[in-house]
Design a protein around this motif. Structure first.
Motif, PDB file in Angstrom:
ATOM      1  N   ARG A  53     -30.218  52.333 -47.538  1.00 42.98           N
ATOM      2  CA  ARG A  53     -29.007  52.598 -46.983  1.00 42.98           C
ATOM      3  C   ARG A  53     -27.288  52.342 -47.861  1.00 42.98           C
ATOM      4  O   ARG A  53     -26.196  52.840 -47.830  1.00 42.98           O
ATOM      5  CB  ARG A  53     -28.920  51.462 -45.493  1.00 42.98           C
ATOM      6  N   ARG A  57     -24.399  54.958 -48.313  1.00 47.66           N
ATOM      7  CA  ARG A  57     -23.155  53.937 -48.017  1.00 47.66           C
ATOM      8  C   ARG A  57     -22.180  54.347 -49.472  1.00 47.66           C
ATOM      9  O   ARG A  57     -21.250  55.054 -49.037  1.00 47.66           O
ATOM     10  CB  ARG A  57     -23.077  52.953 -47.438  1.00 47.66           C
ATOM     11  N   GLN A 326     -24.984  55.311 -39.292  1.00 43.93           N
ATOM     12  CA  GLN A 326     -26.129  55.249 -39.094  1.00 43.93           C
ATOM     13  C   GLN A 326     -27.173  54.037 -39.244  1.00 43.93           C
ATOM     14  O   GLN A 326     -27.800  53.803 -39.934  1.00 43.93           O
ATOM     15  CB  GLN A 326     -26.879  55.517 -41.091  1.00 43.93           C
ATOM     16  N   SER A 327     -26.147  53.226 -37.906  1.00 51.50           N
ATOM     17  CA  SER A 327     -26.858  51.768 -37.488  1.00 51.50           C
ATOM     18  C   SER A 327     -27.469  51.819 -36.162  1.00 51.50           C
ATOM     19  O   SER A 327     -27.522  50.233 -35.442  1.00 51.50           O
ATOM     20  CB  SER A 327     -25.538  51.184 -37.916  1.00 51.50           C
ATOM     21  N   GLU A 360     -32.345  61.489 -50.326  1.00 49.16           N
ATOM     22  CA  GLU A 360     -33.172  60.592 -49.001  1.00 49.16           C
ATOM     23  C   GLU A 360     -34.500  61.589 -49.334  1.00 49.16           C
ATOM     24  O   GLU A 360     -35.559  60.735 -49.172  1.00 49.16           O
ATOM     25  CB  GLU A 360     -32.153  60.311 -47.883  1.00 49.16           C
TER      26      GLU A 360
END
Length: 659
Positions: A53, A57, A326-327, A360
């Motif tokens: 993550r 970011r 993306q939380s 990813e």
């Protein structure tokens, strides 16, 4: 440009304009750089999932991360509210009204009739409010053709703006619409309300009805929905934006607009159809944001259509910010609306997100990340090998250029003792066998009748050593809290990773054991050590670590024993017979005695203990000096950045002696 057709014997290609998607000429994601970043985060204590993550970011060189894109979203959101205001339509209506009144007064002024004076009185008596004045003039018989045109333009403007609020791209289409166009809009709205009512009732399959509707009225819907649900989604999003715009206006502005809206379409029935549509959409999509508002404080006036678009843009920006964060549970980069992102920030933003998503995906597809049995994300053995290669390459580059190390050969050994000795010869560098050397001097002196014993060259015997082609290596690393606190945690992990990679790739016959020691000691694999998180724990149980090191060496009796210890504190804990660790600071004499007993036991196995001392603790320096003397080992005092080079260099030096 891109090839879209191949034909003929000569493989001729026909080229056309690139239609979007991933850039076929773009370089692939830099997996090695990404893995280096992941490894650094993991070794600092982050979980692989958190490290991934953080990587997404921050982004990589040439690719903006999610944080930077989010910042640009908030900047654009602030700019929309800071530059604009929402009363553009009301201002334009006022300007048209003033133009009509001014033209009418110019027409009436030269007319000397009582009728002209009466009309001027009517104009003077108009309410000050724009909407009320427009309403009162609805039946007025304009004498000026220019004034009549300006007044009729008010009605056309209101109609086009109100439609543009709810249907994207309708403003210009309706600004100059004739009666036939107005009737076409009314018929579309009536058919639309009938379609949505039938769909809401659920009494019939509306698929065919939807297809017929789109064939007849598709020009009004540039979104090109493929079914009724998509049509409702598009309409409800726009209608909700229009409602949020109204919520953002002052009460006076809303009242003015409501009154003007009643006059927008005359008696065409369009106003009633729009009211019915708004009510139906709120019932069909109650989850849309119908109640919030925004604060606009700029000078640029927006019309109703532009204001609704601004509110829709704000909603887009808010939704994109949530997607980029993306939380939420199950978040994926594939969730990000790339079309909306490109619309708000430009096409390059969509390219950045596609590259991050591809990065990813490749990290997973190339078996660099995997799911553990408990569902958590972890680095695969392949990823650990790549990290090891990078770490080893950097450390080996520094082996020959280490600075600031203090290497103390206080009790060194030049080889591996065999248990026997021989007379010293010129050029020998092995350590003396002190007891046999003294005995030879005593015997020689006694045989010659001399009194005082003096050692001569012929008395000297040296310990015989042998070169072994295989080594059993125990790397014991301190994992007490001080290692984390003083910035030695990551260098320790890098050191272990590099040594593991070196042994695994270049000296595969060597047996390497990784041992961590805090309050207790334990053996770990490289994956566990790499992912190990620092924890508050008191105790430096070198005694337990050396016990495990001795067990490893005894499992490989045919290999040269090598023990490497990385620590920043003297022993403060030892293992009791019942398996419990006893901790005390300052160290108990019993702790030091048990630790040194293990050092002596390793020396009996032929193992010298090399200690890599971190920090400047005088008590630690005195202790490790004693360890080196009793085991025939060495003390090296590198700084944290030079730790890896020191350990790898020492291991390579021992390999050279054996070779």
């Amino acid at each position: 440009m891109g090839a879209d057709q191949v034909s003929g014997y000569g493989r001729r290609y026909r080229y056309g304009r690139w239609q979007g998607g991933a850039d076929p000429l773009a370089p692939p994601p830099d997996l090695r750089a990404a893995l280096d970043e992941l490894g650094r985060e993991v070794m600092e204590g982050s979980s692989p999932a958190a490290a991934l993550r953080e990587l997404l970011r921050r982004g990589l060189s040439g690719t903006r991360g999610l944080d930077e894109l989010t910042t640009r979203l908030w900047q654009r959101r602030s700019e929309i509210q800071r530059r604009n205001r929402l009363d553009g339509t009301l201002q334009e209506v006022r300007q048209l009204l003033d133009r009509a009144l001014e033209a009418e007064r110019r027409e009436l002024f030269p007319d000397p009739s009582d009728d002209a004076r009466f009309r001027e009185a009517q104009l003077d008596a108009l309410p000050t409010g724009t909407a009320a004045a427009v309403r009162d003039l609805a039946e007025y018989d304009w004498q000026s053709a220019q004034a009549r045109e300006a007044y009729e333009e008010i009605q056309r403007l209101l109609g086009s703006e109100l439609m543009a609020q709810r249907f994207q791209g309708m403003k210009e289409a309706l600004r100059n619409a004739g009666q036939q166009d107005v009737e076409r809009v009314r018929r579309m709205l009536a058919d639309l309300n009938d379609l949505l009512a039938a769909h809401a009732s659920g009494e019939e399959d509306t698929e065919q009805r939807f297809q017929d509707f789109m064939r007849q009225h598709g020009e009004f819907f540039p979104e090109n929905p493929s079914n009724v649900e998509e049509l409702i989604d598009a309409l409800a999003a726009r209608a909700a934006a229009a409602q949020r715009m109204l919520n953002s206006m002052t009460a006076e502005q809303r009242a003015e607009l409501a009154e003007l809206s009643q006059q927008a379409f005359g008696d065409s029935g369009i106003g009633q159809q729009l009211a019915q549509l708004d009510s139906m959409l709120q019932g069909l999509r109650p989850g849309e944001d119908w109640s919030s508002s925004g604060r606009f404080r700029g000078k640029n006036p927006l019309g109703l259509g532009e204001g609704a678009q601004a509110m829709a843009d704000l909603a887009d920006l808010d939704g994109l910010a949530e997607q980029l964060a993306q939380s939420y549970p199950g978040a994926r980069l594939e969730d990000i609306d790339l079309e909306a992102l490109a619309r708000q920030l430009g096409p390059e933003a969509g390219v950045d997100v596609r590259r991050l998503a591809e990065l990813e995906r490749q990290l997973r597809d190339q078996n660099l990340l995997e799911r553990a049995p408990d569902g958590s994300l972890r680095l695969t053995p392949k990823a650990l090998r790549r990290l090891g290669e990078t770490t080893l390459r950097r450390i080996v580059a520094g082996v020959r250029s280490r600075r600031g190390d203090r290497d103390s050969d206080r009790a060194g050994s030049a080889g591996e003792p065999t248990g026997s000795s021989r007379a010293w010869e010129f050029g020998d560098s092995e350590p003396w066998d002190v007891s046999r050397t003294v005995r030879n001097a005593v015997l020689r002196t006694a045989s010659t009748g001399g009194g005082e014993v003096a050692i001569d060259v012929e008395d000297v015997e040296i310990t015989e050593t042998e070169q072994r082609s295989r080594a059993a290596v125990a790397l014991c690393v301190d994992t007490s809290w001080s290692m984390v606190q003083d910035g030695r945690w990551v260098p320790m992990k890098r050191t272990a990773l590099a040594l593991h990679q070196l042994v695994r790739t270049r000296f595969r016959t060597d047996a390497l054991e990784l041992i961590t020691f805090g309050r207790h000691a334990t053996t770990v694999d490289i994956g566990e050590l790499t992912a190990l998180e620092g924890a508050w724990e008191q105790g430096t149980n070198l005694h337990h670590a050396l016990l495990l090191a001795g067990r490893h060496l005894r499992r490989h009796p045919d290999a040269q024993p090598v023990v490497l210890v990385v620590t920043d504190g003297e022993p403060t804990a030892h293992l009791e017979p019942d398996g419990e660790a006893e901790f005390n600071y300052p160290p108990l004499p019993r702790t030091l005695a048990k630790t040194l007993a293990e050092v002596d036991g390793l020396a009996k196995l032929g193992a010298s203990v090399t200690v890599f001392m971190l920090g400047e603790d005088p008590k630690l320096a005195a202790f490790v000096d004693l360890v080196a003397r009793r085991s025939g080992g060495r003390v090296v005092a590198p700084d944290p950045d030079g730790l890896g080079a020191a350990v790898v260099g020492d291991y390579l030096r021992s390999r050279k002696r054996r070779g």
